[in-house]
Design an enzyme around this catalytic site. Structure first.
Site, short mmCIF file in Angstrom:
data_model
loop_
_atom_site.label_atom_id
_atom_site.label_comp_id
_atom_site.label_asym_id
_atom_site.label_seq_id
_atom_site.Cartn_x
_atom_site.Cartn_y
_atom_site.Cartn_z
N SER A 167 21.24 -75.06 6.43
CA SER A 167 20.90 -75.95 7.53
C SER A 167 20.62 -75.09 8.76
O SER A 167 20.71 -73.86 8.71
CB SER A 167 22.05 -76.92 7.82
OG SER A 167 23.19 -76.21 8.28
N THR A 168 20.31 -75.71 9.87
CA THR A 168 20.02 -74.96 11.11
C THR A 168 21.21 -74.10 11.51
O THR A 168 21.08 -72.95 11.91
CB THR A 168 19.67 -75.94 12.24
OG1 THR A 168 18.56 -76.73 11.82
CG2 THR A 168 19.31 -75.18 13.50
#
Length: 590
Positions: free
Chosen positions: A19-20
């Site tokens: 994910s980010t």
């Protein structure tokens, strides 16, 4: 013998989720994969010197660029992992173990993690973590999972249907809005339909009595009342599906024919739900109802439901009891007898080779003689290929069939109890239901995934080529889901039909024992029993010989009824068991 005893390495698939936040923390896909590959090298070799764990191949590296709070079925990578494993032939599964960088690669919510554990345990898949001491091939690893299970019991999440998009979106996500759950179901904390066993058992009984027992909706209502089954209205109050007192003062076990028929017609029992059926209290035609894409757990398999709909359509066209009489004489086998000779001629309609009741005057007193004959005996209707098989006296043939059924029903419960007692049968049903539930969850997630993909395209994150590719993949997955569910429903339907047949046999054997012994006093009940058990009675004939004596004027090329084949409307395993116990053979010489 397990894989360890056989000294066969475990094949390992990789699951990588980023994910980010992961990118910022430098836990990207390359880092995760390197850690997992290193983990495999640390595992001790087997006695043979071979590695105990081996990489399953690039086709089994599953990636998700998605939040850890997203459900498993909504993750393209993990959904592909599940699909690859579930669709693989038995005995040829593509991997044995799934490895991750950290446990939170699976989930950042405990509920999602436990869903993962449940899927792995059901399918006997082990999993490894590169950064935690979790290895379900070891006792310690399994103990850790047990602890997680205890924690999951303590968690009490209350997931509400998303309100974005209002009521319409909530319904699409499977929430039952502002209504009592239908009979057979209740609502969980999220407003989703869940099976209520005490009611679902009655629903199964209703479909069984109708499809395999040959009972009309009114007969089923009477039977439910005799069996002391609580009415739907009272059951709804008892199970807190609705509040207040009963609207009517009927007995608590009172069932209406209309209620039974409504249950038989309702698609809710196959996991399908319609909404917006009315406008300003006026009921709309079914073609204008809206269909929720969400599939809840069914009570009745699709093939069994389809059979019930077919029978419902035929009921209105079925001939009444009066139409099955000729001059007040009751023909017990009307509609069952079939002519093998005329069928072999290739008639396009079954009526062309069916036998029906008839009569004629005989003797000096002109008494009636009742018999069965082929419909092709009617020379006005069939001037060509008139049936040459001579008629059969009704009384003798009916007595034989009645005796056959009496012996068949003498102890039907023993046969079914033997089948029902097989552990493998029960395990198979449970396995099929769990597998269907898994496919349904995957199917329910597809509309939301499609919406997310379209949003990504709308915001410029993916181009049209990638959009079309992902949509095509979703369609393929949707097709796989539906096909798998269809196959499972067929297998479950066979189990349901078997159960329904035997329940009906027990019911008839107990309730209509006197009707079997005194048929003349219970013709209608006996008719229903015979037509429930027997699918058809095929009459076979042979050429006439000089030794045959036939009443009336001999005719050229006459055929003599030689034997009958009583074909039962029962599951094959039950037919074989009953006939082997009672008769040993299927055919009977006339």
């Amino acid at each position: 013998m397990d894989r360890k005893q056989q000294e066969i390495p475990r094949r390992v698939a990789f699951y990588i989720r980023v994910s980010t936040d992961d990118q910022a923390e430098k836990f990207g896909p390359n880092v995760q994969r390197s850690a997992v590959e290193a983990l495999l090298k640390t595992k001790l070799n087997m006695n043979s010197g071979q590695p105990s764990f081996v990489f399953a191949g690039e086709n089994h590296v599953y990636n998700d660029d998605i939040s850890g709070t997203v459900k498993l079925e909504e993750r393209p990578g993990f959904r592909k992992l599940m699909e690859d494993y579930l669709l693989a032939p038995k005995g040829n599964k593509p991997f044995d173990t799934v490895a991750v960088f950290k446990i939170d690669r699976f989930a950042r919510k405990l509920r999602i993690l436990m869903d993962t554990v449940e899927f792995f345990e059901e399918n006997k898949i082990e999993f490894l973590s590169a950064t935690e001491s979790i290895d379900t091939s070891t006792p310690f690893g399994k103990a850790m999972l047990g602890i997680m299970g205890v924690l999951a019991e303590l968690e009490r999440e209350n997931i509400l249907a998303r309100t974005r998009g209002g009521r319409e979106e909530a319904i699409k996500q499977g929430k039952l809005m502002g209504a009592n759950a239908p009979y057979g179901y209740n609502k969980d904390e999220n407003g989703h339909l869940v099976i209520l066993k005490e009611e679902s058992d009655v629903v199964e009984m209703i479909f069984g009595l109708f499809t395999t027992g040959g009972l009309s909706p009114q007969k089923i209502a009477d039977t439910l009342q005799e069996q002391k089954m609580v009415s739907p209205e009272i059951s709804a109050i008892n199970n807190n599906k609705r509040k207040g007192k009963p609207r009517k003062t009927n007995p608590i076990h009172f069932w209406r024919m209309e209620t039974v028929r409504s249950i038989l017609e309702d698609e809710v029992y196959i996991g399908t739900r319609y909404y917006d059926k009315t406008v300003k209290s006026k009921r709309l035609p079914k073609g204008e109802w809206k269909l929720s894409p969400y599939k809840h757990e069914p009570i009745i398999p699709q093939p069994l439901f389809d059979l019930a709909q077919k029978i419902l359509k035929e009921v209105s066209a079925r001939r009444t009891l009066a139409q099955r009489k000729v001059d007040q004489h009751f023909y017990l086998l009307s509609g069952l007898l079939k002519c093998d000779h005329c069928r072999s001629l290739g008639g396009s309609k079954e009526s062309e080779w069916s036998w029906t009741g008839a009569r004629k005057y005989v003797g000096k007193k002109l008494d009636f003689s009742y018999y069965y004959q082929c419909n092709r005996k009617n020379k006005k209707k069939y001037p060509q290929n008139n049936c040459p098989v001579i008629p059969i006296p009704a009384d003798e043939l009916e007595e034989y069939v009645i005796e056959f059924v009496k012996q068949l029903l003498s102890n039907p419960k023993a046969t079914y109890e033997y089948q029902k007692g097989l552990d493998s049968s029960r395990i198979n049903i449970d396995r099929l239901k769990k597998e269907r539930k898994r496919w349904t969850k995957i199917l329910n997630a597809i509309p939301k995934i499609k919406t997310n993909i379209l949003n990504q395209h709308a915001h410029g994150h993916i181009d049209i080529e990638e959009l079309n590719k992902q949509i095509a993949e979703l369609k393929k997955q949707e097709s796989n889901c539906n096909e798998s569910i269809k196959k499972i429903d067929f297998e479950l339907a066979q189990e349901s039909l078997s159960k329904g047949y035997v329940y009906s046999l027990e019911l008839y054997a107990k309730k209509y024992e006197k009707a079997l012994n005194k048929a003349e006093k219970d013709e209608k009940e006996l008719y229903e029993l015979i037509h429930m058990i027997i699918d058809q009675v095929v009459v076979y004939a042979r050429p006439k010989t000089d030794k045959d004596r036939i009443a009336g004027v001999p005719k050229k090329d006459q055929l003599i009824p030689d034997k009958i084949d009583i074909q039962l409307n029962l599951p094959q395993y039950l037919i074989q068991q009953l006939l082997a116990d009672k008769f040993g053979v299927k055919h009977a010489n006339l």
